[in-house]
Scaffold this motif. Structure first.
Motif, PDB file in Angstrom:
ATOM      1  N   TYR A 109      25.405  31.429  45.851  1.00  0.00           N
ATOM      2  CA  TYR A 109      25.074  30.300  46.913  1.00  0.00           C
ATOM      3  C   TYR A 109      24.636  29.099  46.169  1.00  0.00           C
ATOM      4  N   ARG A 110      25.550  28.579  45.326  1.00  0.00           N
ATOM      5  CA  ARG A 110      24.950  27.606  44.136  1.00  0.00           C
ATOM      6  C   ARG A 110      24.505  26.159  45.083  1.00  0.00           C
ATOM      7  N   TYR A 111      24.902  25.907  46.379  1.00  0.00           N
ATOM      8  CA  TYR A 111      24.277  24.874  46.931  1.00  0.00           C
ATOM      9  C   TYR A 111      23.097  24.913  47.897  1.00  0.00           C
ATOM     10  N   TYR A 112      23.158  26.497  48.193  1.00  0.00           N
ATOM     11  CA  TYR A 112      21.998  26.800  48.946  1.00  0.00           C
ATOM     12  C   TYR A 112      21.091  27.730  48.084  1.00  0.00           C
ATOM     13  N   LYS A 113      20.689  27.570  47.058  1.00  0.00           N
ATOM     14  CA  LYS A 113      20.089  28.489  46.284  1.00  0.00           C
ATOM     15  C   LYS A 113      18.750  29.119  46.933  1.00  0.00           C
ATOM     16  N   GLU A 114      18.038  28.243  47.803  1.00  0.00           N
ATOM     17  CA  GLU A 114      16.883  28.962  48.500  1.00  0.00           C
ATOM     18  C   GLU A 114      17.351  30.133  49.489  1.00  0.00           C
ATOM     19  N   LEU A 115      18.431  30.333  49.659  1.00  0.00           N
ATOM     20  CA  LEU A 115      18.963  31.200  50.466  1.00  0.00           C
ATOM     21  C   LEU A 115      18.761  32.708  49.975  1.00  0.00           C
ATOM     22  N   ALA A 116      18.663  32.792  48.734  1.00  0.00           N
ATOM     23  CA  ALA A 116      18.543  33.911  48.007  1.00  0.00           C
ATOM     24  C   ALA A 116      17.210  34.642  48.311  1.00  0.00           C
ATOM     25  N   ILE A 117      15.959  33.733  48.593  1.00  0.00           N
ATOM     26  CA  ILE A 117      14.818  34.348  48.819  1.00  0.00           C
ATOM     27  C   ILE A 117      14.664  35.063  50.291  1.00  0.00           C
ATOM     28  N   PRO A 118      15.191  34.528  51.349  1.00  0.00           N
ATOM     29  CA  PRO A 118      14.956  35.159  52.494  1.00  0.00           C
ATOM     30  C   PRO A 118      15.932  36.390  52.668  1.00  0.00           C
ATOM     31  N   ILE A 119      17.113  36.402  51.847  1.00  0.00           N
ATOM     32  CA  ILE A 119      18.058  37.657  51.719  1.00  0.00           C
ATOM     33  C   ILE A 119      17.212  38.717  51.246  1.00  0.00           C
ATOM     34  N   ILE A 120      16.392  38.491  49.910  1.00  0.00           N
ATOM     35  CA  ILE A 120      16.081  39.544  49.160  1.00  0.00           C
ATOM     36  C   ILE A 120      14.680  39.998  49.895  1.00  0.00           C
ATOM     37  N   LEU A 121      13.938  39.014  50.537  1.00  0.00           N
ATOM     38  CA  LEU A 121      12.677  39.152  51.378  1.00  0.00           C
ATOM     39  C   LEU A 121      12.967  40.300  52.458  1.00  0.00           C
ATOM     40  N   SER A 122      13.937  40.016  53.103  1.00  0.00           N
ATOM     41  CA  SER A 122      14.051  40.560  54.450  1.00  0.00           C
ATOM     42  C   SER A 122      14.723  41.909  54.033  1.00  0.00           C
ATOM     43  N   ALA A 123      15.892  42.142  53.026  1.00  0.00           N
ATOM     44  CA  ALA A 123      16.374  43.325  52.461  1.00  0.00           C
ATOM     45  C   ALA A 123      15.216  44.374  52.083  1.00  0.00           C
ATOM     46  N   GLY A 124      14.372  43.634  51.418  1.00  0.00           N
ATOM     47  CA  GLY A 124      13.214  44.372  50.666  1.00  0.00           C
ATOM     48  C   GLY A 124      12.535  45.144  51.768  1.00  0.00           C
ATOM     49  N   ILE A 125      12.051  44.266  52.786  1.00  0.00           N
ATOM     50  CA  ILE A 125      10.983  44.990  54.061  1.00  0.00           C
ATOM     51  C   ILE A 125      12.032  45.590  54.781  1.00  0.00           C
ATOM     52  N   GLY A 126      13.058  45.559  55.053  1.00  0.00           N
ATOM     53  CA  GLY A 126      14.149  46.502  55.809  1.00  0.00           C
ATOM     54  C   GLY A 126      14.205  47.889  55.041  1.00  0.00           C
ATOM     55  N   VAL A 127      14.620  47.768  53.953  1.00  0.00           N
ATOM     56  CA  VAL A 127      15.081  49.020  53.371  1.00  0.00           C
ATOM     57  C   VAL A 127      13.633  49.824  53.093  1.00  0.00           C
TER      58      VAL A 127
END
Lengths: 277, 277
Positions: B92-110
């Protein structure tokens, strides 16, 4: 390679660049001798910033070549010989907690190299560069608290500290008031006269810079003109109409009032960056 | 009151570990904050939880893992997470900050799935979430010391490059600084420090130790070096106050350390406000 023996600072041959199948630059040929002070002018979207990025190796042209001091840009590695000052607003967040001294010393980091540190002589060089641009009274001040013109001087000092042979300035006076712009150009002229640094000044503002530069190049996709300032003045009307169309009068006589219409010459290319290898 | 920390080994280890993370976390935090990546610490700490939960789950079924401190699995996960974030920032080159919520919620979920599969919530898990004053054994402590030395040495070696990249990425790349590899290295360091810190502060609050002291320091510091000085002072003060009050009042140290930080921050904002009037 001995930079001193090379007559040309920059040699651009048949350079073309296109982006999304649109030609941004077409067959640019340009030889810039050492010691010249070139004003590179052109309207917004004329490809000025793209050309600069090609010169710095940040973009690779689709055709043609760029030589810096006789070396192809792809093989060039003496980047501390090249100083670059970009539009301030592009690249720096004004709340950043750094002093003038810290900002200027960054200009030496590439030269010093990995795993090495600032030594006494480097710190002396930093102080000298800051004196050169007349900012010695602000050496420990926070960069964010300076005015636009002062910040731009600091960035020039950062570019100068590695003692470059070529200095490229991309719209350095955007957001700087008219009086500071004059002082700024005078300072550049002095660097060119006294230290023989080759300067390339990219600007949309023809009126303000023409009394300082030795050569002018007019760019609008193709190179419309490249010659010394006198020849430029003789052919100015013609050249301007070819490049700007009817906008020419507005630009020449009202450039102080007209600044804000011509800012942000990004060429819509900012997404294209050299990926470090 | 303080002596008790030197009477018992486990308390002494906690105190020393605390002092080390009070140094490391704010230093890395300075770089995170100026690069506008402060939420990165949150994302990585949440993925650390996934690793811990995974380790607890394995420990229940495979004897080999029963004796292993889950923190190491947590570190492995958070390093992987930091590399994934880098990938996502590219996707997501133009929305780099998206990486953070993706990893955060994936981390908590798993992580939550693993927790349910293992034991459900228990006292151990509570300690991982909110920290503990008795979490550090002698062998843990040796690992903490080693990692502290490694991280500090690497930060010292790459200080000038990281500083340049944080201030002005474009110029740093032009001057030949290897952007991608340094960024990956930095994220791995952040992941390691989160792993160390979470034993004392807890997963949910570890990011506070990376951002709050830096937020306070920002109010005082004029330059970049001063940022480190102030951030470390605030970090250490909060650790000492937090650990002692946690022990004597029988509270989770994560909470008391964060509260100490919040008071320091409020004080900084209030005091510097007066000063600038």
């Amino acid at each position: 390679m001995d930079i001193k023996k090379q007559p040309l600072a920059l040699n651009i041959q048949h350079l073309s660049f296109s982006y999304h199948n649109q030609n941004v630059l077409e067959d640019i040929n340009m030889q810039i001798p050492k010691g010249s002070f070139l004003g590179l002018v052109g309207p917004n979207g004329s490809g000025k910033s793209t050309l600069v990025k090609c010169l710095l190796g940040l973009l690779s042209p689709n055709a043609g070549s760029v030589q810096l001091f006789g070396v192809d840009v792809k093989k060039f590695n003496r980047w501390s010989d090249i100083g670059f000052v970009s539009q301030k607003a592009n690249s720096f967040n004004s709340g950043f907690p750094a002093t003038v001294f810290e900002v200027v010393s960054m200009g030496l980091y590439g030269k010093i190299g990995l795993f090495r540190f600032l030594k006494k002589k480097h710190k002396q060089q930093v102080r000298e560069a800051i004196e050169q641009v007349g900012m010695e009274d602000y050496i420990d001040d926070n960069i964010g608290q300076l005015s636009g013109g002062q910040q731009q001087r600091v960035f020039i000092a950062r570019a100068l500290v590695s003692n470059p042979s070529l200095l490229i300035l991309d719209e350095p006076t955007v957001g700087v008031d008219a009086k500071s712009v004059k002082n700024f150009y005078t300072m550049l002229k002095k660097l060119n006269d006294e230290q023989g640094i080759t300067l390339i000044l990219v600007t949309h503002d023809i009126g303000a810079m023409s009394e300082y530069v030795t050569d002018v190049a007019c760019l609008n996709k193709c190179l419309h003109f490249h010659g010394n300032t006198n020849t430029f003045e003789e052919n100015k009307e013609e050249m301007m109409t070819a490049m700007y169309g009817h906008e020419v009068n507005l630009l020449e006589h009202n450039h102080d009032h007209d600044h804000h219409h011509h800012h942000h010459d990004h060429d819509d290319q900012d997404g294209v960056r050299r990926e470090e290898g | 009151m303080i002596e008790v920390f030197f009477q018992f080994d486990f308390l002494r280890y906690s105190l020393y570990t605390g002092l080390m993370i009070g140094f490391l976390a704010p230093i890395l935090g300075v770089f995170l904050v100026v690069r506008r990546l402060s939420l990165m610490a949150d994302a990585l700490s949440h993925i650390t939880l996934t690793g811990i939960a995974f380790s607890l789950l394995l420990g229940r079924h495979i004897t080999m893992f029963a004796g292993l401190n889950p923190v190491y699995m947590g570190m492995a996960f958070s390093i992987t997470g930091s590399l994934l974030i880098e990938r996502l920032r590219h996707v997501y080159r133009y929305y780099k900050e998206l990486a953070i919520p993706i990893i955060l919620s994936a981390g908590i979920g798993v992580g939550v799935v693993f927790i349910s599969l293992a034991d459900g919530f228990n006292n151990d898990l509570f300690n991982y979430l909110f920290g503990s004053v008795v979490a550090i054994s002698q062998s843990d402590f040796q690992v903490v010391v080693t990692l502290t030395i490694v991280v500090t040495a690497l930060l010292f070696l790459f200080y000038k490059e990281l500083f340049f990249l944080s201030f002005d990425e474009e110029q740093a790349v032009i001057s030949g600084i290897p952007k991608r590899s340094l960024h990956v290295l930095f994220m791995v360091l952040v992941a390691l420090v989160i792993g160390i810190s979470m034993q004392i502060v807890g997963i949910l609050l570890v990011s506070a130790l990376m951002t709050l002291p830096v937020a306070s320091a920002m109010k005082w510091a004029k330059g970049f070096k001063q940022m480190f000085l102030y951030a470390v002072i605030f970090g250490e003060v909060s650790i000492v106050i937090g650990l002692f009050s946690a022990f004597h009042l029988d509270l989770a140290p994560g909470g008391t350390i964060v509260m100490a930080n919040v008071f320091l921050l409020i004080g900084s904002i209030a005091l510097t406000r007066k000063r600038s009037l």
